[in-house]
Write a protein that holds these residues in place. Sequence first.
Motif, PDB file in Angstrom:
ATOM      1  N   LEU A 109      63.175 107.105 -38.314  1.00  0.00           N
ATOM      2  CA  LEU A 109      63.717 106.057 -37.458  1.00  0.00           C
ATOM      3  C   LEU A 109      62.566 105.264 -36.856  1.00  0.00           C
ATOM      4  CD1 LEU A 109      66.465 108.071 -35.543  1.00  0.00           C
ATOM      5  CD2 LEU A 109      66.877 106.174 -37.114  1.00  0.00           C
ATOM      6  N   ILE A 110      62.714 103.961 -36.786  1.00  0.00           N
ATOM      7  CA  ILE A 110      61.680 103.130 -36.177  1.00  0.00           C
ATOM      8  C   ILE A 110      62.294 102.293 -35.057  1.00  0.00           C
ATOM      9  CG2 ILE A 110      60.247 103.034 -38.243  1.00  0.00           C
ATOM     10  CD1 ILE A 110      61.306 100.229 -38.775  1.00  0.00           C
ATOM     11  N   THR A 111      61.477 102.003 -34.059  1.00  0.00           N
ATOM     12  CA  THR A 111      61.919 101.199 -32.926  1.00  0.00           C
ATOM     13  C   THR A 111      60.822 100.222 -32.529  1.00  0.00           C
ATOM     14  OG1 THR A 111      61.077 102.832 -31.345  1.00  0.00           O
ATOM     15  CG2 THR A 111      63.398 103.007 -31.971  1.00  0.00           C
ATOM     16  N   MET A 112      61.234  99.133 -31.932  1.00  0.00           N
ATOM     17  CA  MET A 112      60.306  98.188 -31.308  1.00  0.00           C
ATOM     18  C   MET A 112      60.976  97.607 -30.086  1.00  0.00           C
ATOM     19  SD  MET A 112      58.449  96.197 -34.488  1.00  0.00           S
ATOM     20  CE  MET A 112      57.508  97.146 -35.710  1.00  0.00           C
ATOM     21  N   ALA A 113      60.180  97.224 -29.100  1.00  0.00           N
ATOM     22  CA  ALA A 113      60.716  96.685 -27.853  1.00  0.00           C
ATOM     23  C   ALA A 113      59.893  95.481 -27.413  1.00  0.00           C
ATOM     24  CB  ALA A 113      60.712  97.766 -26.770  1.00  0.00           C
ATOM     25  N   TYR A 114      60.561  94.582 -26.695  1.00  0.00           N
ATOM     26  CA  TYR A 114      59.919  93.342 -26.265  1.00  0.00           C
ATOM     27  C   TYR A 114      60.465  92.941 -24.893  1.00  0.00           C
ATOM     28  CZ  TYR A 114      59.786  93.236 -31.410  1.00  0.00           C
ATOM     29  OH  TYR A 114      59.649  93.577 -32.735  1.00  0.00           O
ATOM     30  N   TRP A 115      59.624  92.324 -24.084  1.00  0.00           N
ATOM     31  CA  TRP A 115      60.091  91.686 -22.858  1.00  0.00           C
ATOM     32  C   TRP A 115      59.064  90.649 -22.432  1.00  0.00           C
ATOM     33  CZ3 TRP A 115      57.812  96.541 -22.590  1.00  0.00           C
ATOM     34  CH2 TRP A 115      56.688  96.664 -21.771  1.00  0.00           C
ATOM     35  N   ALA A 116      59.504  89.707 -21.632  1.00  0.00           N
ATOM     36  CA  ALA A 116      58.602  88.651 -21.160  1.00  0.00           C
ATOM     37  C   ALA A 116      59.255  87.889 -20.019  1.00  0.00           C
ATOM     38  CB  ALA A 116      58.258  87.690 -22.303  1.00  0.00           C
TER      39      ALA A 116
END
Length: 289
Positions: free
Chosen positions: A248-255
């Motif tokens: 399983l792979i995940t990525m996260a972002y915020w700004a």
Amino acid sequence: MTQCLTMMSMKMWYLLLLAAFLPIVPTVTEVVKSVSDCDQFLFEAKPPRVPGILEGGKILNQTRYKVICQTYKDERKFLTLYDTENKIPVFSALKYTGAKHKETSDIPWKIEPQLENGKDKNMCDVDQDKTYTNQAGDKDYRNNKRFDRGQLIRSSHGSQISDKNSTFTLTNIVPQAKSFNQKSWKRMEKRAKHVVDDYCSDNNGVTEAYVVTGAIPNDSNNKLNNRVNIPSKLWSAFCCYSPKVKILITMAYWADNSPETKYVPTNTLAELKQELGIDVFPETKCPVS
């Protein structure tokens, strides 16, 4: 002939009598009481944990926060948790299965009738001159030069034309700084989409990923048209299985929701939780780091 009519009359009488004693099955509604009523858009059917709003799968203030199974032409398309006071979504969630058509435009904006005590389970066209009590309207976003109608689930995420059209609901958007929406955030979305399209699929080779995108409301009285909260930050994350790497792979972002935001970096779920306090895929096997 008389005998046939008599038999038909008896059958009709029997069916009516039977119907009178059968339990009435309620119509599936779009605004539901629990996230679990629309959990097909969540990884392992587990909703995010948003402190003070959604914890342990339970909405802490059901008067203010409403779960919307976004329904377009009698088909559920994605999930939104909506804040009726700030008049913006807390988050929207989608099971992404690849985009097979070009992005749509010039689609009439829609609203959620059940937030205004309507009975229709389908999203419907917005009345452009109406001020809605529990959601943003077209009037709220008109005649401003600073903010776009920023979709949390973009039309580019839709697999079919109807999926794309369903994202044009005012319950799926926030006031998003124009240059932020059109430049740095859009570039991030394209990066994430390329990763998902290249790496994520189910056992049958069909593209599959669970995407959640949300907004952090500002704490001040910073509102569009004195009604709609202008969020201070936006965030997004996905989780999927990758046959290429067999994990399983995940990525996260915020700004920051600001024209000053020039780049949106890629982060881990653990970093997003540390920064914003949001656990996007709790109690699942999605890796946090």
